[in-house]
Write a protein that holds these residues in place. Structure first.
Motif, PDB file in Angstrom:
ATOM      1  N   GLY A   1      72.437  51.176  55.453  1.00 47.64           N
ATOM      2  CA  GLY A   1      73.369  50.068  55.273  1.00 47.64           C
ATOM      3  C   GLY A   1      72.724  48.765  54.839  1.00 47.64           C
ATOM      4  O   GLY A   1      73.371  47.722  54.849  1.00 47.64           O
ATOM      5  N   ASN A   2      71.454  48.791  54.442  1.00 46.48           N
ATOM      6  CA  ASN A   2      70.753  47.593  53.979  1.00 46.48           C
ATOM      7  C   ASN A   2      70.959  47.409  52.480  1.00 46.48           C
ATOM      8  O   ASN A   2      70.788  48.353  51.714  1.00 46.48           O
ATOM      9  CB  ASN A   2      69.248  47.714  54.251  1.00 46.48           C
ATOM     10  N   ARG A   3      71.281  46.177  52.067  1.00 46.26           N
ATOM     11  CA  ARG A   3      71.403  45.879  50.636  1.00 46.26           C
ATOM     12  C   ARG A   3      70.049  45.411  50.132  1.00 46.26           C
ATOM     13  O   ARG A   3      69.414  44.532  50.716  1.00 46.26           O
ATOM     14  CB  ARG A   3      72.425  44.782  50.370  1.00 46.26           C
ATOM     15  N   HIS A   4      69.607  46.021  49.050  1.00 50.64           N
ATOM     16  CA  HIS A   4      68.390  45.629  48.360  1.00 50.64           C
ATOM     17  C   HIS A   4      68.693  45.647  46.866  1.00 50.64           C
ATOM     18  O   HIS A   4      69.822  45.904  46.461  1.00 50.64           O
ATOM     19  CB  HIS A   4      67.238  46.590  48.689  1.00 50.64           C
TER      20      HIS A   4
ATOM     21  N   HIS B   1      72.721  38.714  53.252  1.00 53.62           N
ATOM     22  CA  HIS B   1      71.576  38.654  54.160  1.00 53.62           C
ATOM     23  C   HIS B   1      70.295  38.881  53.365  1.00 53.62           C
ATOM     24  O   HIS B   1      70.349  39.280  52.203  1.00 53.62           O
ATOM     25  CB  HIS B   1      71.715  39.668  55.293  1.00 53.62           C
ATOM     26  N   PRO B   2      69.125  38.629  53.969  1.00 50.99           N
ATOM     27  CA  PRO B   2      67.873  38.823  53.242  1.00 50.99           C
ATOM     28  C   PRO B   2      67.702  40.260  52.749  1.00 50.99           C
ATOM     29  O   PRO B   2      68.160  41.205  53.395  1.00 50.99           O
ATOM     30  CB  PRO B   2      66.805  38.484  54.286  1.00 50.99           C
ATOM     31  N   SER B   3      67.034  40.377  51.607  1.00 53.42           N
ATOM     32  CA  SER B   3      66.777  41.695  51.034  1.00 53.42           C
ATOM     33  C   SER B   3      65.499  41.632  50.194  1.00 53.42           C
ATOM     34  O   SER B   3      64.960  40.554  49.964  1.00 53.42           O
ATOM     35  CB  SER B   3      67.956  42.144  50.171  1.00 53.42           C
ATOM     36  N   VAL B   4      65.041  42.779  49.758  1.00 51.62           N
ATOM     37  CA  VAL B   4      63.868  42.846  48.889  1.00 51.62           C
ATOM     38  C   VAL B   4      64.266  43.386  47.524  1.00 51.62           C
ATOM     39  O   VAL B   4      65.280  44.075  47.382  1.00 51.62           O
ATOM     40  CB  VAL B   4      62.735  43.709  49.499  1.00 51.62           C
ATOM     41  N   VAL B   5      63.447  43.049  46.528  1.00 56.30           N
ATOM     42  CA  VAL B   5      63.638  43.546  45.170  1.00 56.30           C
ATOM     43  C   VAL B   5      62.468  44.476  44.861  1.00 56.30           C
ATOM     44  O   VAL B   5      61.308  44.113  45.078  1.00 56.30           O
ATOM     45  CB  VAL B   5      63.695  42.385  44.148  1.00 56.30           C
TER      46      VAL B   5
ATOM     47  N   GLY C   1      48.176  40.526  46.869  1.00 55.72           N
ATOM     48  CA  GLY C   1      49.219  41.338  47.471  1.00 55.72           C
ATOM     49  C   GLY C   1      50.416  40.573  48.006  1.00 55.72           C
ATOM     50  O   GLY C   1      51.199  41.126  48.765  1.00 55.72           O
ATOM     51  N   VAL C   2      50.589  39.312  47.630  1.00 54.36           N
ATOM     52  CA  VAL C   2      51.730  38.546  48.120  1.00 54.36           C
ATOM     53  C   VAL C   2      52.905  38.674  47.160  1.00 54.36           C
ATOM     54  O   VAL C   2      52.733  39.053  46.004  1.00 54.36           O
ATOM     55  CB  VAL C   2      51.381  37.048  48.293  1.00 54.36           C
ATOM     56  N   ILE C   3      54.087  38.361  47.648  1.00 56.40           N
ATOM     57  CA  ILE C   3      55.266  38.320  46.791  1.00 56.40           C
ATOM     58  C   ILE C   3      55.924  36.958  46.927  1.00 56.40           C
ATOM     59  O   ILE C   3      55.784  36.278  47.939  1.00 56.40           O
ATOM     60  CB  ILE C   3      56.282  39.443  47.100  1.00 56.40           C
ATOM     61  N   ASN C   4      56.621  36.566  45.893  1.00 57.16           N
ATOM     62  CA  ASN C   4      57.414  35.351  45.904  1.00 57.16           C
ATOM     63  C   ASN C   4      58.870  35.761  45.980  1.00 57.16           C
ATOM     64  O   ASN C   4      59.192  36.947  46.047  1.00 57.16           O
ATOM     65  CB  ASN C   4      57.102  34.509  44.666  1.00 57.16           C
ATOM     66  N   GLY C   5      59.770  34.813  45.979  1.00 52.34           N
ATOM     67  CA  GLY C   5      61.166  35.185  46.117  1.00 52.34           C
ATOM     68  C   GLY C   5      62.103  34.085  45.701  1.00 52.34           C
ATOM     69  O   GLY C   5      61.750  33.200  44.930  1.00 52.34           O
ATOM     70  N   GLY C   6      63.301  34.137  46.242  1.00 55.19           N
ATOM     71  CA  GLY C   6      64.302  33.143  45.919  1.00 55.19           C
ATOM     72  C   GLY C   6      65.444  33.152  46.906  1.00 55.19           C
ATOM     73  O   GLY C   6      65.559  34.041  47.745  1.00 55.19           O
ATOM     74  N   LEU C   7      66.262  32.123  46.808  1.00 54.79           N
ATOM     75  CA  LEU C   7      67.430  31.986  47.662  1.00 54.79           C
ATOM     76  C   LEU C   7      68.651  31.837  46.772  1.00 54.79           C
ATOM     77  O   LEU C   7      68.591  31.196  45.722  1.00 54.79           O
ATOM     78  CB  LEU C   7      67.298  30.766  48.572  1.00 54.79           C
ATOM     79  N   PHE C   8      69.743  32.432  47.179  1.00 51.71           N
ATOM     80  CA  PHE C   8      70.979  32.373  46.415  1.00 51.71           C
ATOM     81  C   PHE C   8      72.064  31.731  47.272  1.00 51.71           C
ATOM     82  O   PHE C   8      72.005  31.789  48.495  1.00 51.71           O
ATOM     83  CB  PHE C   8      71.410  33.772  45.942  1.00 51.71           C
ATOM     84  N   PRO C   9      73.063  31.103  46.635  1.00 51.65           N
ATOM     85  CA  PRO C   9      74.124  30.468  47.420  1.00 51.65           C
ATOM     86  C   PRO C   9      74.907  31.498  48.233  1.00 51.65           C
ATOM     87  O   PRO C   9      75.319  32.531  47.710  1.00 51.65           O
ATOM     88  CB  PRO C   9      75.038  29.835  46.370  1.00 51.65           C
ATOM     89  N   PHE C  10      75.095  31.220  49.514  1.00 46.82           N
ATOM     90  CA  PHE C  10      75.908  32.070  50.385  1.00 46.82           C
ATOM     91  C   PHE C  10      77.350  32.009  49.893  1.00 46.82           C
ATOM     92  O   PHE C  10      77.871  30.925  49.603  1.00 46.82           O
ATOM     93  CB  PHE C  10      75.829  31.583  51.831  1.00 46.82           C
TER      94      PHE C  10
ATOM     95  N   VAL D   1      57.500  46.487  46.154  1.00 45.65           N
ATOM     96  CA  VAL D   1      58.356  45.330  46.428  1.00 45.65           C
ATOM     97  C   VAL D   1      57.740  44.170  45.657  1.00 45.65           C
ATOM     98  O   VAL D   1      56.539  43.898  45.774  1.00 45.65           O
ATOM     99  CB  VAL D   1      58.413  45.013  47.939  1.00 45.65           C
ATOM    100  N   VAL D   2      58.541  43.486  44.839  1.00 41.73           N
ATOM    101  CA  VAL D   2      58.014  42.424  43.996  1.00 41.73           C
ATOM    102  C   VAL D   2      58.669  41.064  44.228  1.00 41.73           C
ATOM    103  O   VAL D   2      58.243  40.059  43.661  1.00 41.73           O
ATOM    104  CB  VAL D   2      58.141  42.789  42.500  1.00 41.73           C
TER     105      VAL D   2
END
Length: 135
Positions: A123-126, A78-82, A61-70, A8-9
């Protein structure tokens, strides 16, 4: 042939108000948030910790992320991982063979790599990302 272990990155979450979300994550958790413009989908890049290194003050071992417009008309907001993969086409085939569903074709993200979302058997989107090779 065994399946390669893919880390997971990155994480992603939707936001409804960019300024409000930026303020919340800065104030509650000290995250650094950078807003990109419409050409990058109004994405908010969230740095949760210094890059993974052995330097003092960083965390391993940490990851960063982002937010996208709903967007109410888009599925699975909903939240997901890449997950990083070496070969996105091979990974898409593995997702399909394991009972998941790939959502469309890979999308190139300039300077980052090829990206595609998928739905797992629960049923989870990633998403998966084949990072762009330097050079």
């Amino acid at each position: 042939m065994s399946t390669p272990m893919c880390p997971v990155v990155h994480f992603e979450m939707p936001y409804r108000d960019a300024a409000r979300a930026t303020r919340f994550y800065r104030e509650a958790f000290g995250w650094q948030v950078q807003q990109f413009g419409p050409e990058m989908g109004d994405y908010l890049m969230a740095t949760t910790a210094s890059e993974d290194s052995a330097e003092p003050g960083t965390k391993r071992g940490v990851i960063n992320g982002g937010l996208f417009p709903f967007q109410a008309d888009n599925p699975m907001q909903h939240p997901s991982v890449v997950i990083a993969v070496d070969d996105i086409r091979a990974a898409m085939a593995r997702v399909h063979a394991a009972g998941g569903e790939v959502m469309g074709e890979p999308m190139p993200i300039p300077g980052v790599g090829d990206y595609v979302s998928f739905v797992d058997t629960e049923g989870n989107r990633h998403s998966m990302l084949q990072p762009q090779m330097p050079g």
